[in-house]
Design a protein around this motif. Structure first.
Motif, PDB file in Angstrom:
ATOM      1  N   ALA A 192      43.153 -37.146  62.083  1.00  0.00           N
ATOM      2  CA  ALA A 192      41.783 -36.638  62.113  1.00  0.00           C
ATOM      3  C   ALA A 192      41.244 -36.813  63.519  1.00  0.00           C
ATOM      4  CB  ALA A 192      40.900 -37.359  61.092  1.00  0.00           C
ATOM      5  N   MET A 193      40.125 -36.154  63.808  1.00  0.00           N
ATOM      6  CA  MET A 193      39.522 -36.213  65.133  1.00  0.00           C
ATOM      7  C   MET A 193      38.015 -36.075  65.022  1.00  0.00           C
ATOM      8  SD  MET A 193      40.353 -32.418  66.703  1.00  0.00           S
ATOM      9  CE  MET A 193      39.348 -32.733  68.145  1.00  0.00           C
ATOM     10  N   ALA A 194      37.328 -36.641  66.005  1.00  0.00           N
ATOM     11  CA  ALA A 194      35.883 -36.477  66.106  1.00  0.00           C
ATOM     12  C   ALA A 194      35.580 -35.145  66.771  1.00  0.00           C
ATOM     13  CB  ALA A 194      35.275 -37.626  66.911  1.00  0.00           C
ATOM     14  N   VAL A 195      34.684 -34.363  66.192  1.00  0.00           N
ATOM     15  CA  VAL A 195      34.395 -33.016  66.680  1.00  0.00           C
ATOM     16  C   VAL A 195      32.890 -32.831  66.799  1.00  0.00           C
ATOM     17  CG1 VAL A 195      36.485 -32.008  65.706  1.00  0.00           C
ATOM     18  CG2 VAL A 195      34.399 -32.067  64.337  1.00  0.00           C
ATOM     19  N   SER A 196      32.522 -31.852  67.586  1.00  0.00           N
ATOM     20  CA  SER A 196      31.148 -31.365  67.681  1.00  0.00           C
ATOM     21  C   SER A 196      31.180 -29.854  67.491  1.00  0.00           C
ATOM     22  CB  SER A 196      30.530 -31.729  69.032  1.00  0.00           C
ATOM     23  OG  SER A 196      31.222 -31.088  70.082  1.00  0.00           O
ATOM     24  N   GLN A 197      30.013 -29.252  67.371  1.00  0.00           N
ATOM     25  CA  GLN A 197      29.961 -27.803  67.183  1.00  0.00           C
ATOM     26  C   GLN A 197      30.539 -27.078  68.401  1.00  0.00           C
ATOM     27  OE1 GLN A 197      29.043 -26.325  64.328  1.00  0.00           O
ATOM     28  NE2 GLN A 197      29.686 -24.380  65.222  1.00  0.00           N
ATOM     29  N   GLU A 198      30.315 -27.593  69.601  1.00  0.00           N
ATOM     30  CA  GLU A 198      30.855 -26.975  70.808  1.00  0.00           C
ATOM     31  C   GLU A 198      32.377 -27.057  70.836  1.00  0.00           C
ATOM     32  OE1 GLU A 198      28.431 -29.114  70.717  1.00  0.00           O
ATOM     33  OE2 GLU A 198      26.696 -27.884  71.299  1.00  0.00           O
ATOM     34  N   ILE A 199      32.941 -28.189  70.413  1.00  0.00           N
ATOM     35  CA  ILE A 199      34.401 -28.340  70.399  1.00  0.00           C
ATOM     36  C   ILE A 199      35.033 -27.390  69.403  1.00  0.00           C
ATOM     37  CG2 ILE A 199      36.262 -29.943  69.840  1.00  0.00           C
ATOM     38  CD1 ILE A 199      34.570 -32.187  70.953  1.00  0.00           C
ATOM     39  N   MET A 200      34.444 -27.244  68.225  1.00  0.00           N
ATOM     40  CA  MET A 200      35.003 -26.350  67.212  1.00  0.00           C
ATOM     41  C   MET A 200      34.922 -24.897  67.662  1.00  0.00           C
ATOM     42  SD  MET A 200      33.653 -28.132  63.675  1.00  0.00           S
ATOM     43  CE  MET A 200      34.638 -27.020  62.684  1.00  0.00           C
ATOM     44  N   ASP A 201      33.815 -24.503  68.288  1.00  0.00           N
ATOM     45  CA  ASP A 201      33.704 -23.128  68.785  1.00  0.00           C
ATOM     46  C   ASP A 201      34.717 -22.860  69.889  1.00  0.00           C
ATOM     47  OD1 ASP A 201      31.644 -22.810  67.012  1.00  0.00           O
ATOM     48  OD2 ASP A 201      30.064 -23.134  68.491  1.00  0.00           O
ATOM     49  N   LYS A 202      34.928 -23.841  70.759  1.00  0.00           N
ATOM     50  CA  LYS A 202      35.878 -23.669  71.853  1.00  0.00           C
ATOM     51  C   LYS A 202      37.305 -23.540  71.333  1.00  0.00           C
ATOM     52  CE  LYS A 202      37.439 -25.844  76.141  1.00  0.00           C
ATOM     53  NZ  LYS A 202      37.288 -27.027  77.037  1.00  0.00           N
ATOM     54  N   GLU A 203      37.685 -24.385  70.356  1.00  0.00           N
ATOM     55  CA  GLU A 203      39.030 -24.311  69.797  1.00  0.00           C
ATOM     56  C   GLU A 203      39.260 -22.995  69.057  1.00  0.00           C
ATOM     57  OE1 GLU A 203      39.719 -27.691  67.399  1.00  0.00           O
ATOM     58  OE2 GLU A 203      39.992 -29.070  69.100  1.00  0.00           O
ATOM     59  N   LYS A 204      38.236 -22.498  68.389  1.00  0.00           N
ATOM     60  CA  LYS A 204      38.375 -21.230  67.685  1.00  0.00           C
ATOM     61  C   LYS A 204      38.590 -20.075  68.657  1.00  0.00           C
ATOM     62  CE  LYS A 204      36.078 -18.331  64.225  1.00  0.00           C
ATOM     63  NZ  LYS A 204      34.859 -18.178  63.376  1.00  0.00           N
ATOM     64  N   LYS A 205      37.850 -20.072  69.765  1.00  0.00           N
ATOM     65  CA  LYS A 205      38.032 -19.026  70.770  1.00  0.00           C
ATOM     66  C   LYS A 205      39.401 -19.113  71.435  1.00  0.00           C
ATOM     67  CE  LYS A 205      33.120 -18.488  71.862  1.00  0.00           C
ATOM     68  NZ  LYS A 205      32.071 -18.621  72.926  1.00  0.00           N
ATOM     69  N   GLU A 206      39.868 -20.329  71.712  1.00  0.00           N
ATOM     70  CA  GLU A 206      41.183 -20.485  72.322  1.00  0.00           C
ATOM     71  C   GLU A 206      42.297 -20.021  71.389  1.00  0.00           C
ATOM     72  OE1 GLU A 206      41.575 -24.511  73.502  1.00  0.00           O
ATOM     73  OE2 GLU A 206      40.247 -24.325  75.250  1.00  0.00           O
ATOM     74  N   GLU A 207      42.165 -20.314  70.105  1.00  0.00           N
ATOM     75  CA  GLU A 207      43.184 -19.867  69.151  1.00  0.00           C
ATOM     76  C   GLU A 207      43.204 -18.346  69.045  1.00  0.00           C
ATOM     77  OE1 GLU A 207      44.550 -20.662  64.507  1.00  0.00           O
ATOM     78  OE2 GLU A 207      42.718 -21.567  65.320  1.00  0.00           O
ATOM     79  N   GLU A 208      42.035 -17.718  69.008  1.00  0.00           N
ATOM     80  CA  GLU A 208      41.990 -16.262  68.977  1.00  0.00           C
ATOM     81  C   GLU A 208      42.562 -15.654  70.249  1.00  0.00           C
ATOM     82  OE1 GLU A 208      37.938 -15.316  68.307  1.00  0.00           O
ATOM     83  OE2 GLU A 208      37.949 -15.909  66.191  1.00  0.00           O
TER      84      GLU A 208
END
Length: 247
Positions: A192-208
């Protein structure tokens, strides 16, 4: 008194060495600093109970109903989470990176660790998972095989990859909660990892972006569907369903 004001008040000739130096280095002074304004959290509302609530160790059943037993159902831990995979308050939380089971002891560990670190006056924390509900059976020590299914030993909560475990918010920045959220995530029985809304948005854009700009023709989907190297002999139906992404 800075150098420029000192030279204007005192009238004397400068040496030849100082005259050859650019004016910026001679009349240098402290400039104005323009720092960005701190973020405002006026829209954040602190609930009446800011800390995590106590979780029951055993689910409640109506009087006269015997606690039912259940199969393992490993499919409850396999694959990605499709419902609770986002932050409701758009701030911070703990996200599971793999499948697993949460015991009551893990709930207590998270409740006590987070409750000691947050400031109830300006922070709050909420559960994003259900209390333990899936029964796990176990036979006594030294018993022989057979004799039917064993008695219920304890209850767990199955977790899938991408599930938000705990959500923390309030009038605070990510740096204030990152430390203890990361410590709690390291103590869970799965990654598991600690996340924020900015981190989740960034990871989603990188995956796309990776999926869109992938130049490798031999993707996992192509290899599995075309049975390259006879790989279909040791693959399970879950591998074909998730294309090797989730175990």
């Amino acid at each position: 008194m800075n150098i420029q004001k000192f030279l204007l008040t005192r009238r004397f000739e400068l040496p030849a060495k100082l005259l050859s130096v650019p004016a910026v280095s001679v009349f240098q002074s402290c400039g104005m600093k323009h720092f960005p304004a701190p973020p405002t959290y006026d829209h954040v509302e602190i609930p009446e109970r800011p800390k995590l609530r106590f979780v029951d160790k055993v689910p409640y059943y109506a009087p006269g109903i015997k606690a039912p037993k259940m199969q393992k159902k490993l499919r409850l831990m396999r694959g990605p989470e499709t419902v609770h995979n986002f932050l409701i308050h758009k701030q911070y939380g703990i996200m599971a990176l793999g499948g697993g089971r949460l015991k009551w002891q893990h709930f207590e560990m998270m409740r006590l660790a987070i409750g000691r670190k947050i400031d109830p006056q300006r922070m709050f924390a909420v559960w994003r998972v259900d209390s333990p509900w899936q029964p796990l059976t176990r036979k006594g020590q030294g018993q022989r095989m057979g004799g039917g299914k064993g008695a219920i030993d304890h209850y767990v909560t199955p977790i899938k990859a991408g599930r938000i475990i705990v959500e923390v918010g309030g009038k605070c920045e990510y740096k204030e909660v990152e430390g203890f959220l990361r410590d709690v995530a390291m103590k869970l029985p799965f990654q598991a990892m600690a996340v924020s809304q900015e981190i989740m948005d960034k990871e989603k854009k990188e995956e796309e972006w990776r999926e869109k700009n992938n130049q490798n023709y031999y993707t996992m989907k192509y290899v599995m569907q075309n049975n390259l190297g006879g790989c279909q002999r040791w693959m399970s139906p879950f591998d074909f369903k998730f294309l090797g992404k989730y175990l």
